[in-house]
Design a protein around this motif. Structure first.
Motif, PDB file in Angstrom:
ATOM      1  N   LEU B   6      10.113   3.671   7.234  1.00 42.76           N
ATOM      2  CA  LEU B   6       9.352   2.621   7.922  1.00 42.76           C
ATOM      3  C   LEU B   6       7.853   2.818   7.722  1.00 42.76           C
ATOM      4  O   LEU B   6       7.118   1.883   7.388  1.00 42.76           O
ATOM      5  CB  LEU B   6       9.687   2.630   9.421  1.00 42.76           C
ATOM      6  N   GLY B   7       7.400   4.062   7.873  1.00 43.85           N
ATOM      7  CA  GLY B   7       5.986   4.384   7.679  1.00 43.85           C
ATOM      8  C   GLY B   7       5.533   4.111   6.254  1.00 43.85           C
ATOM      9  O   GLY B   7       4.429   3.624   6.026  1.00 43.85           O
ATOM     10  N   ALA B  10       5.340   0.268   5.880  1.00 43.23           N
ATOM     11  CA  ALA B  10       4.156  -0.206   6.612  1.00 43.23           C
ATOM     12  C   ALA B  10       2.889   0.185   5.853  1.00 43.23           C
ATOM     13  O   ALA B  10       1.999  -0.646   5.623  1.00 43.23           O
ATOM     14  CB  ALA B  10       4.139   0.390   8.019  1.00 43.23           C
ATOM     15  N   GLY B  11       2.813   1.443   5.446  1.00 40.98           N
ATOM     16  CA  GLY B  11       1.644   1.937   4.717  1.00 40.98           C
ATOM     17  C   GLY B  11       1.486   1.252   3.377  1.00 40.98           C
ATOM     18  O   GLY B  11       0.376   0.929   2.957  1.00 40.98           O
ATOM     19  N   LEU B  13       2.440  -1.784   2.596  1.00 43.23           N
ATOM     20  CA  LEU B  13       1.954  -3.151   2.805  1.00 43.23           C
ATOM     21  C   LEU B  13       0.474  -3.182   3.183  1.00 43.23           C
ATOM     22  O   LEU B  13      -0.303  -3.949   2.610  1.00 43.23           O
ATOM     23  CB  LEU B  13       2.787  -3.850   3.893  1.00 43.23           C
ATOM     24  N   THR B  14       0.073  -2.333   4.156  1.00 43.95           N
ATOM     25  CA  THR B  14      -1.341  -2.395   4.564  1.00 43.95           C
ATOM     26  C   THR B  14      -2.263  -1.877   3.462  1.00 43.95           C
ATOM     27  O   THR B  14      -3.411  -2.284   3.387  1.00 43.95           O
ATOM     28  CB  THR B  14      -1.613  -1.632   5.889  1.00 43.95           C
ATOM     29  N   ILE B  16      -1.707  -2.258   0.127  1.00 42.69           N
ATOM     30  CA  ILE B  16      -1.830  -3.242  -0.961  1.00 42.69           C
ATOM     31  C   ILE B  16      -2.399  -4.572  -0.454  1.00 42.69           C
ATOM     32  O   ILE B  16      -2.683  -5.461  -1.258  1.00 42.69           O
ATOM     33  CB  ILE B  16      -0.489  -3.510  -1.696  1.00 42.69           C
ATOM     34  N   ALA B  17      -2.583  -4.696   0.869  1.00 45.72           N
ATOM     35  CA  ALA B  17      -3.013  -5.977   1.439  1.00 45.72           C
ATOM     36  C   ALA B  17      -4.317  -6.486   0.831  1.00 45.72           C
ATOM     37  O   ALA B  17      -4.477  -7.682   0.604  1.00 45.72           O
ATOM     38  CB  ALA B  17      -3.158  -5.869   2.957  1.00 45.72           C
ATOM     39  N   PRO B  20      -4.709  -8.690  -3.254  1.00 46.03           N
ATOM     40  CA  PRO B  20      -4.889 -10.114  -3.599  1.00 46.03           C
ATOM     41  C   PRO B  20      -6.341 -10.566  -3.411  1.00 46.03           C
ATOM     42  O   PRO B  20      -6.842 -11.379  -4.191  1.00 46.03           O
ATOM     43  CB  PRO B  20      -3.980 -10.847  -2.603  1.00 46.03           C
ATOM     44  N   PRO B  60       2.908   9.442   4.875  1.00 47.27           N
ATOM     45  CA  PRO B  60       2.702   7.988   4.734  1.00 47.27           C
ATOM     46  C   PRO B  60       1.283   7.578   5.112  1.00 47.27           C
ATOM     47  O   PRO B  60       0.678   6.723   4.451  1.00 47.27           O
ATOM     48  CB  PRO B  60       3.699   7.376   5.727  1.00 47.27           C
ATOM     49  N   SER B  64      -1.162   6.006   2.118  1.00 45.48           N
ATOM     50  CA  SER B  64      -1.461   4.581   2.227  1.00 45.48           C
ATOM     51  C   SER B  64      -2.948   4.350   2.484  1.00 45.48           C
ATOM     52  O   SER B  64      -3.558   3.455   1.906  1.00 45.48           O
ATOM     53  CB  SER B  64      -0.623   3.937   3.330  1.00 45.48           C
TER      54      SER B  64
END
Lengths: 91, 91
Positions: B6-7, B10-11, B13-14, B16-17, B20, B60, B64
């Motif tokens: 999960l970590g 979550a890590g 996603l945040t 690579i956020a 874009p 994580p 991240s």
């Protein structure tokens, strides 16, 4: 340094980081240069961090990410609201 | 769900956020609507998260946030680079 205090400072900073962006967007009503994909990925990731914090029982992670979710959901709402306005001005 | 997995999600996603947003800025070379203050606060906060992760020994969090620091330092560099270009175009 106490690790909880460090976590609270780190969490405080990352959770308020989007505030100047939100204020700028509300003031200028311009969102053209922002990436909506960034906001969607960020909100998903931050929500999972809240879940991670709950499972790990780490308050700094829960609080900071929950606040950041709120700010970024507001930012995404502004994006959707002002994007159409920005389009109208161009057409 | 395993809390480490999960970590990591979550890590992932945040961290690579901001990608874009970075890609959009490199493509359009427009940074006018971005908040530099957001980037400065974010980079400071993310760096403290790396430190927190090291002290808590949570991989994580370390990985991240270290990646996110890199992406956001790139974004801030682009901001400083293209801000002047944006100004020149207006004058």
């Amino acid at each position: 340094m106490n690790v909880d205090i460090l976590g609270l400072i780190a969490g405080g900073l990352t959770s308020i980081a989007s505030m100047p962006q939100l204020i700028k967007v509300i003031k200028t009503r311009n969102v053209e240069d922002l990436s909506w994909l960034m906001l969607v990925i960020l909100i998903t990731g931050l929500s999972l961090w809240v879940w991670y914090g709950i499972l790990q029982n780490e308050l700094p992670i829960i609080l900071s990410n929950a606040f950041a979710v709120l700010v970024n959901v507001s930012l995404l709402s502004c994006y959707l609201l002002f994007r159409d306005k920005n389009k109208d001005e161009k057409s």
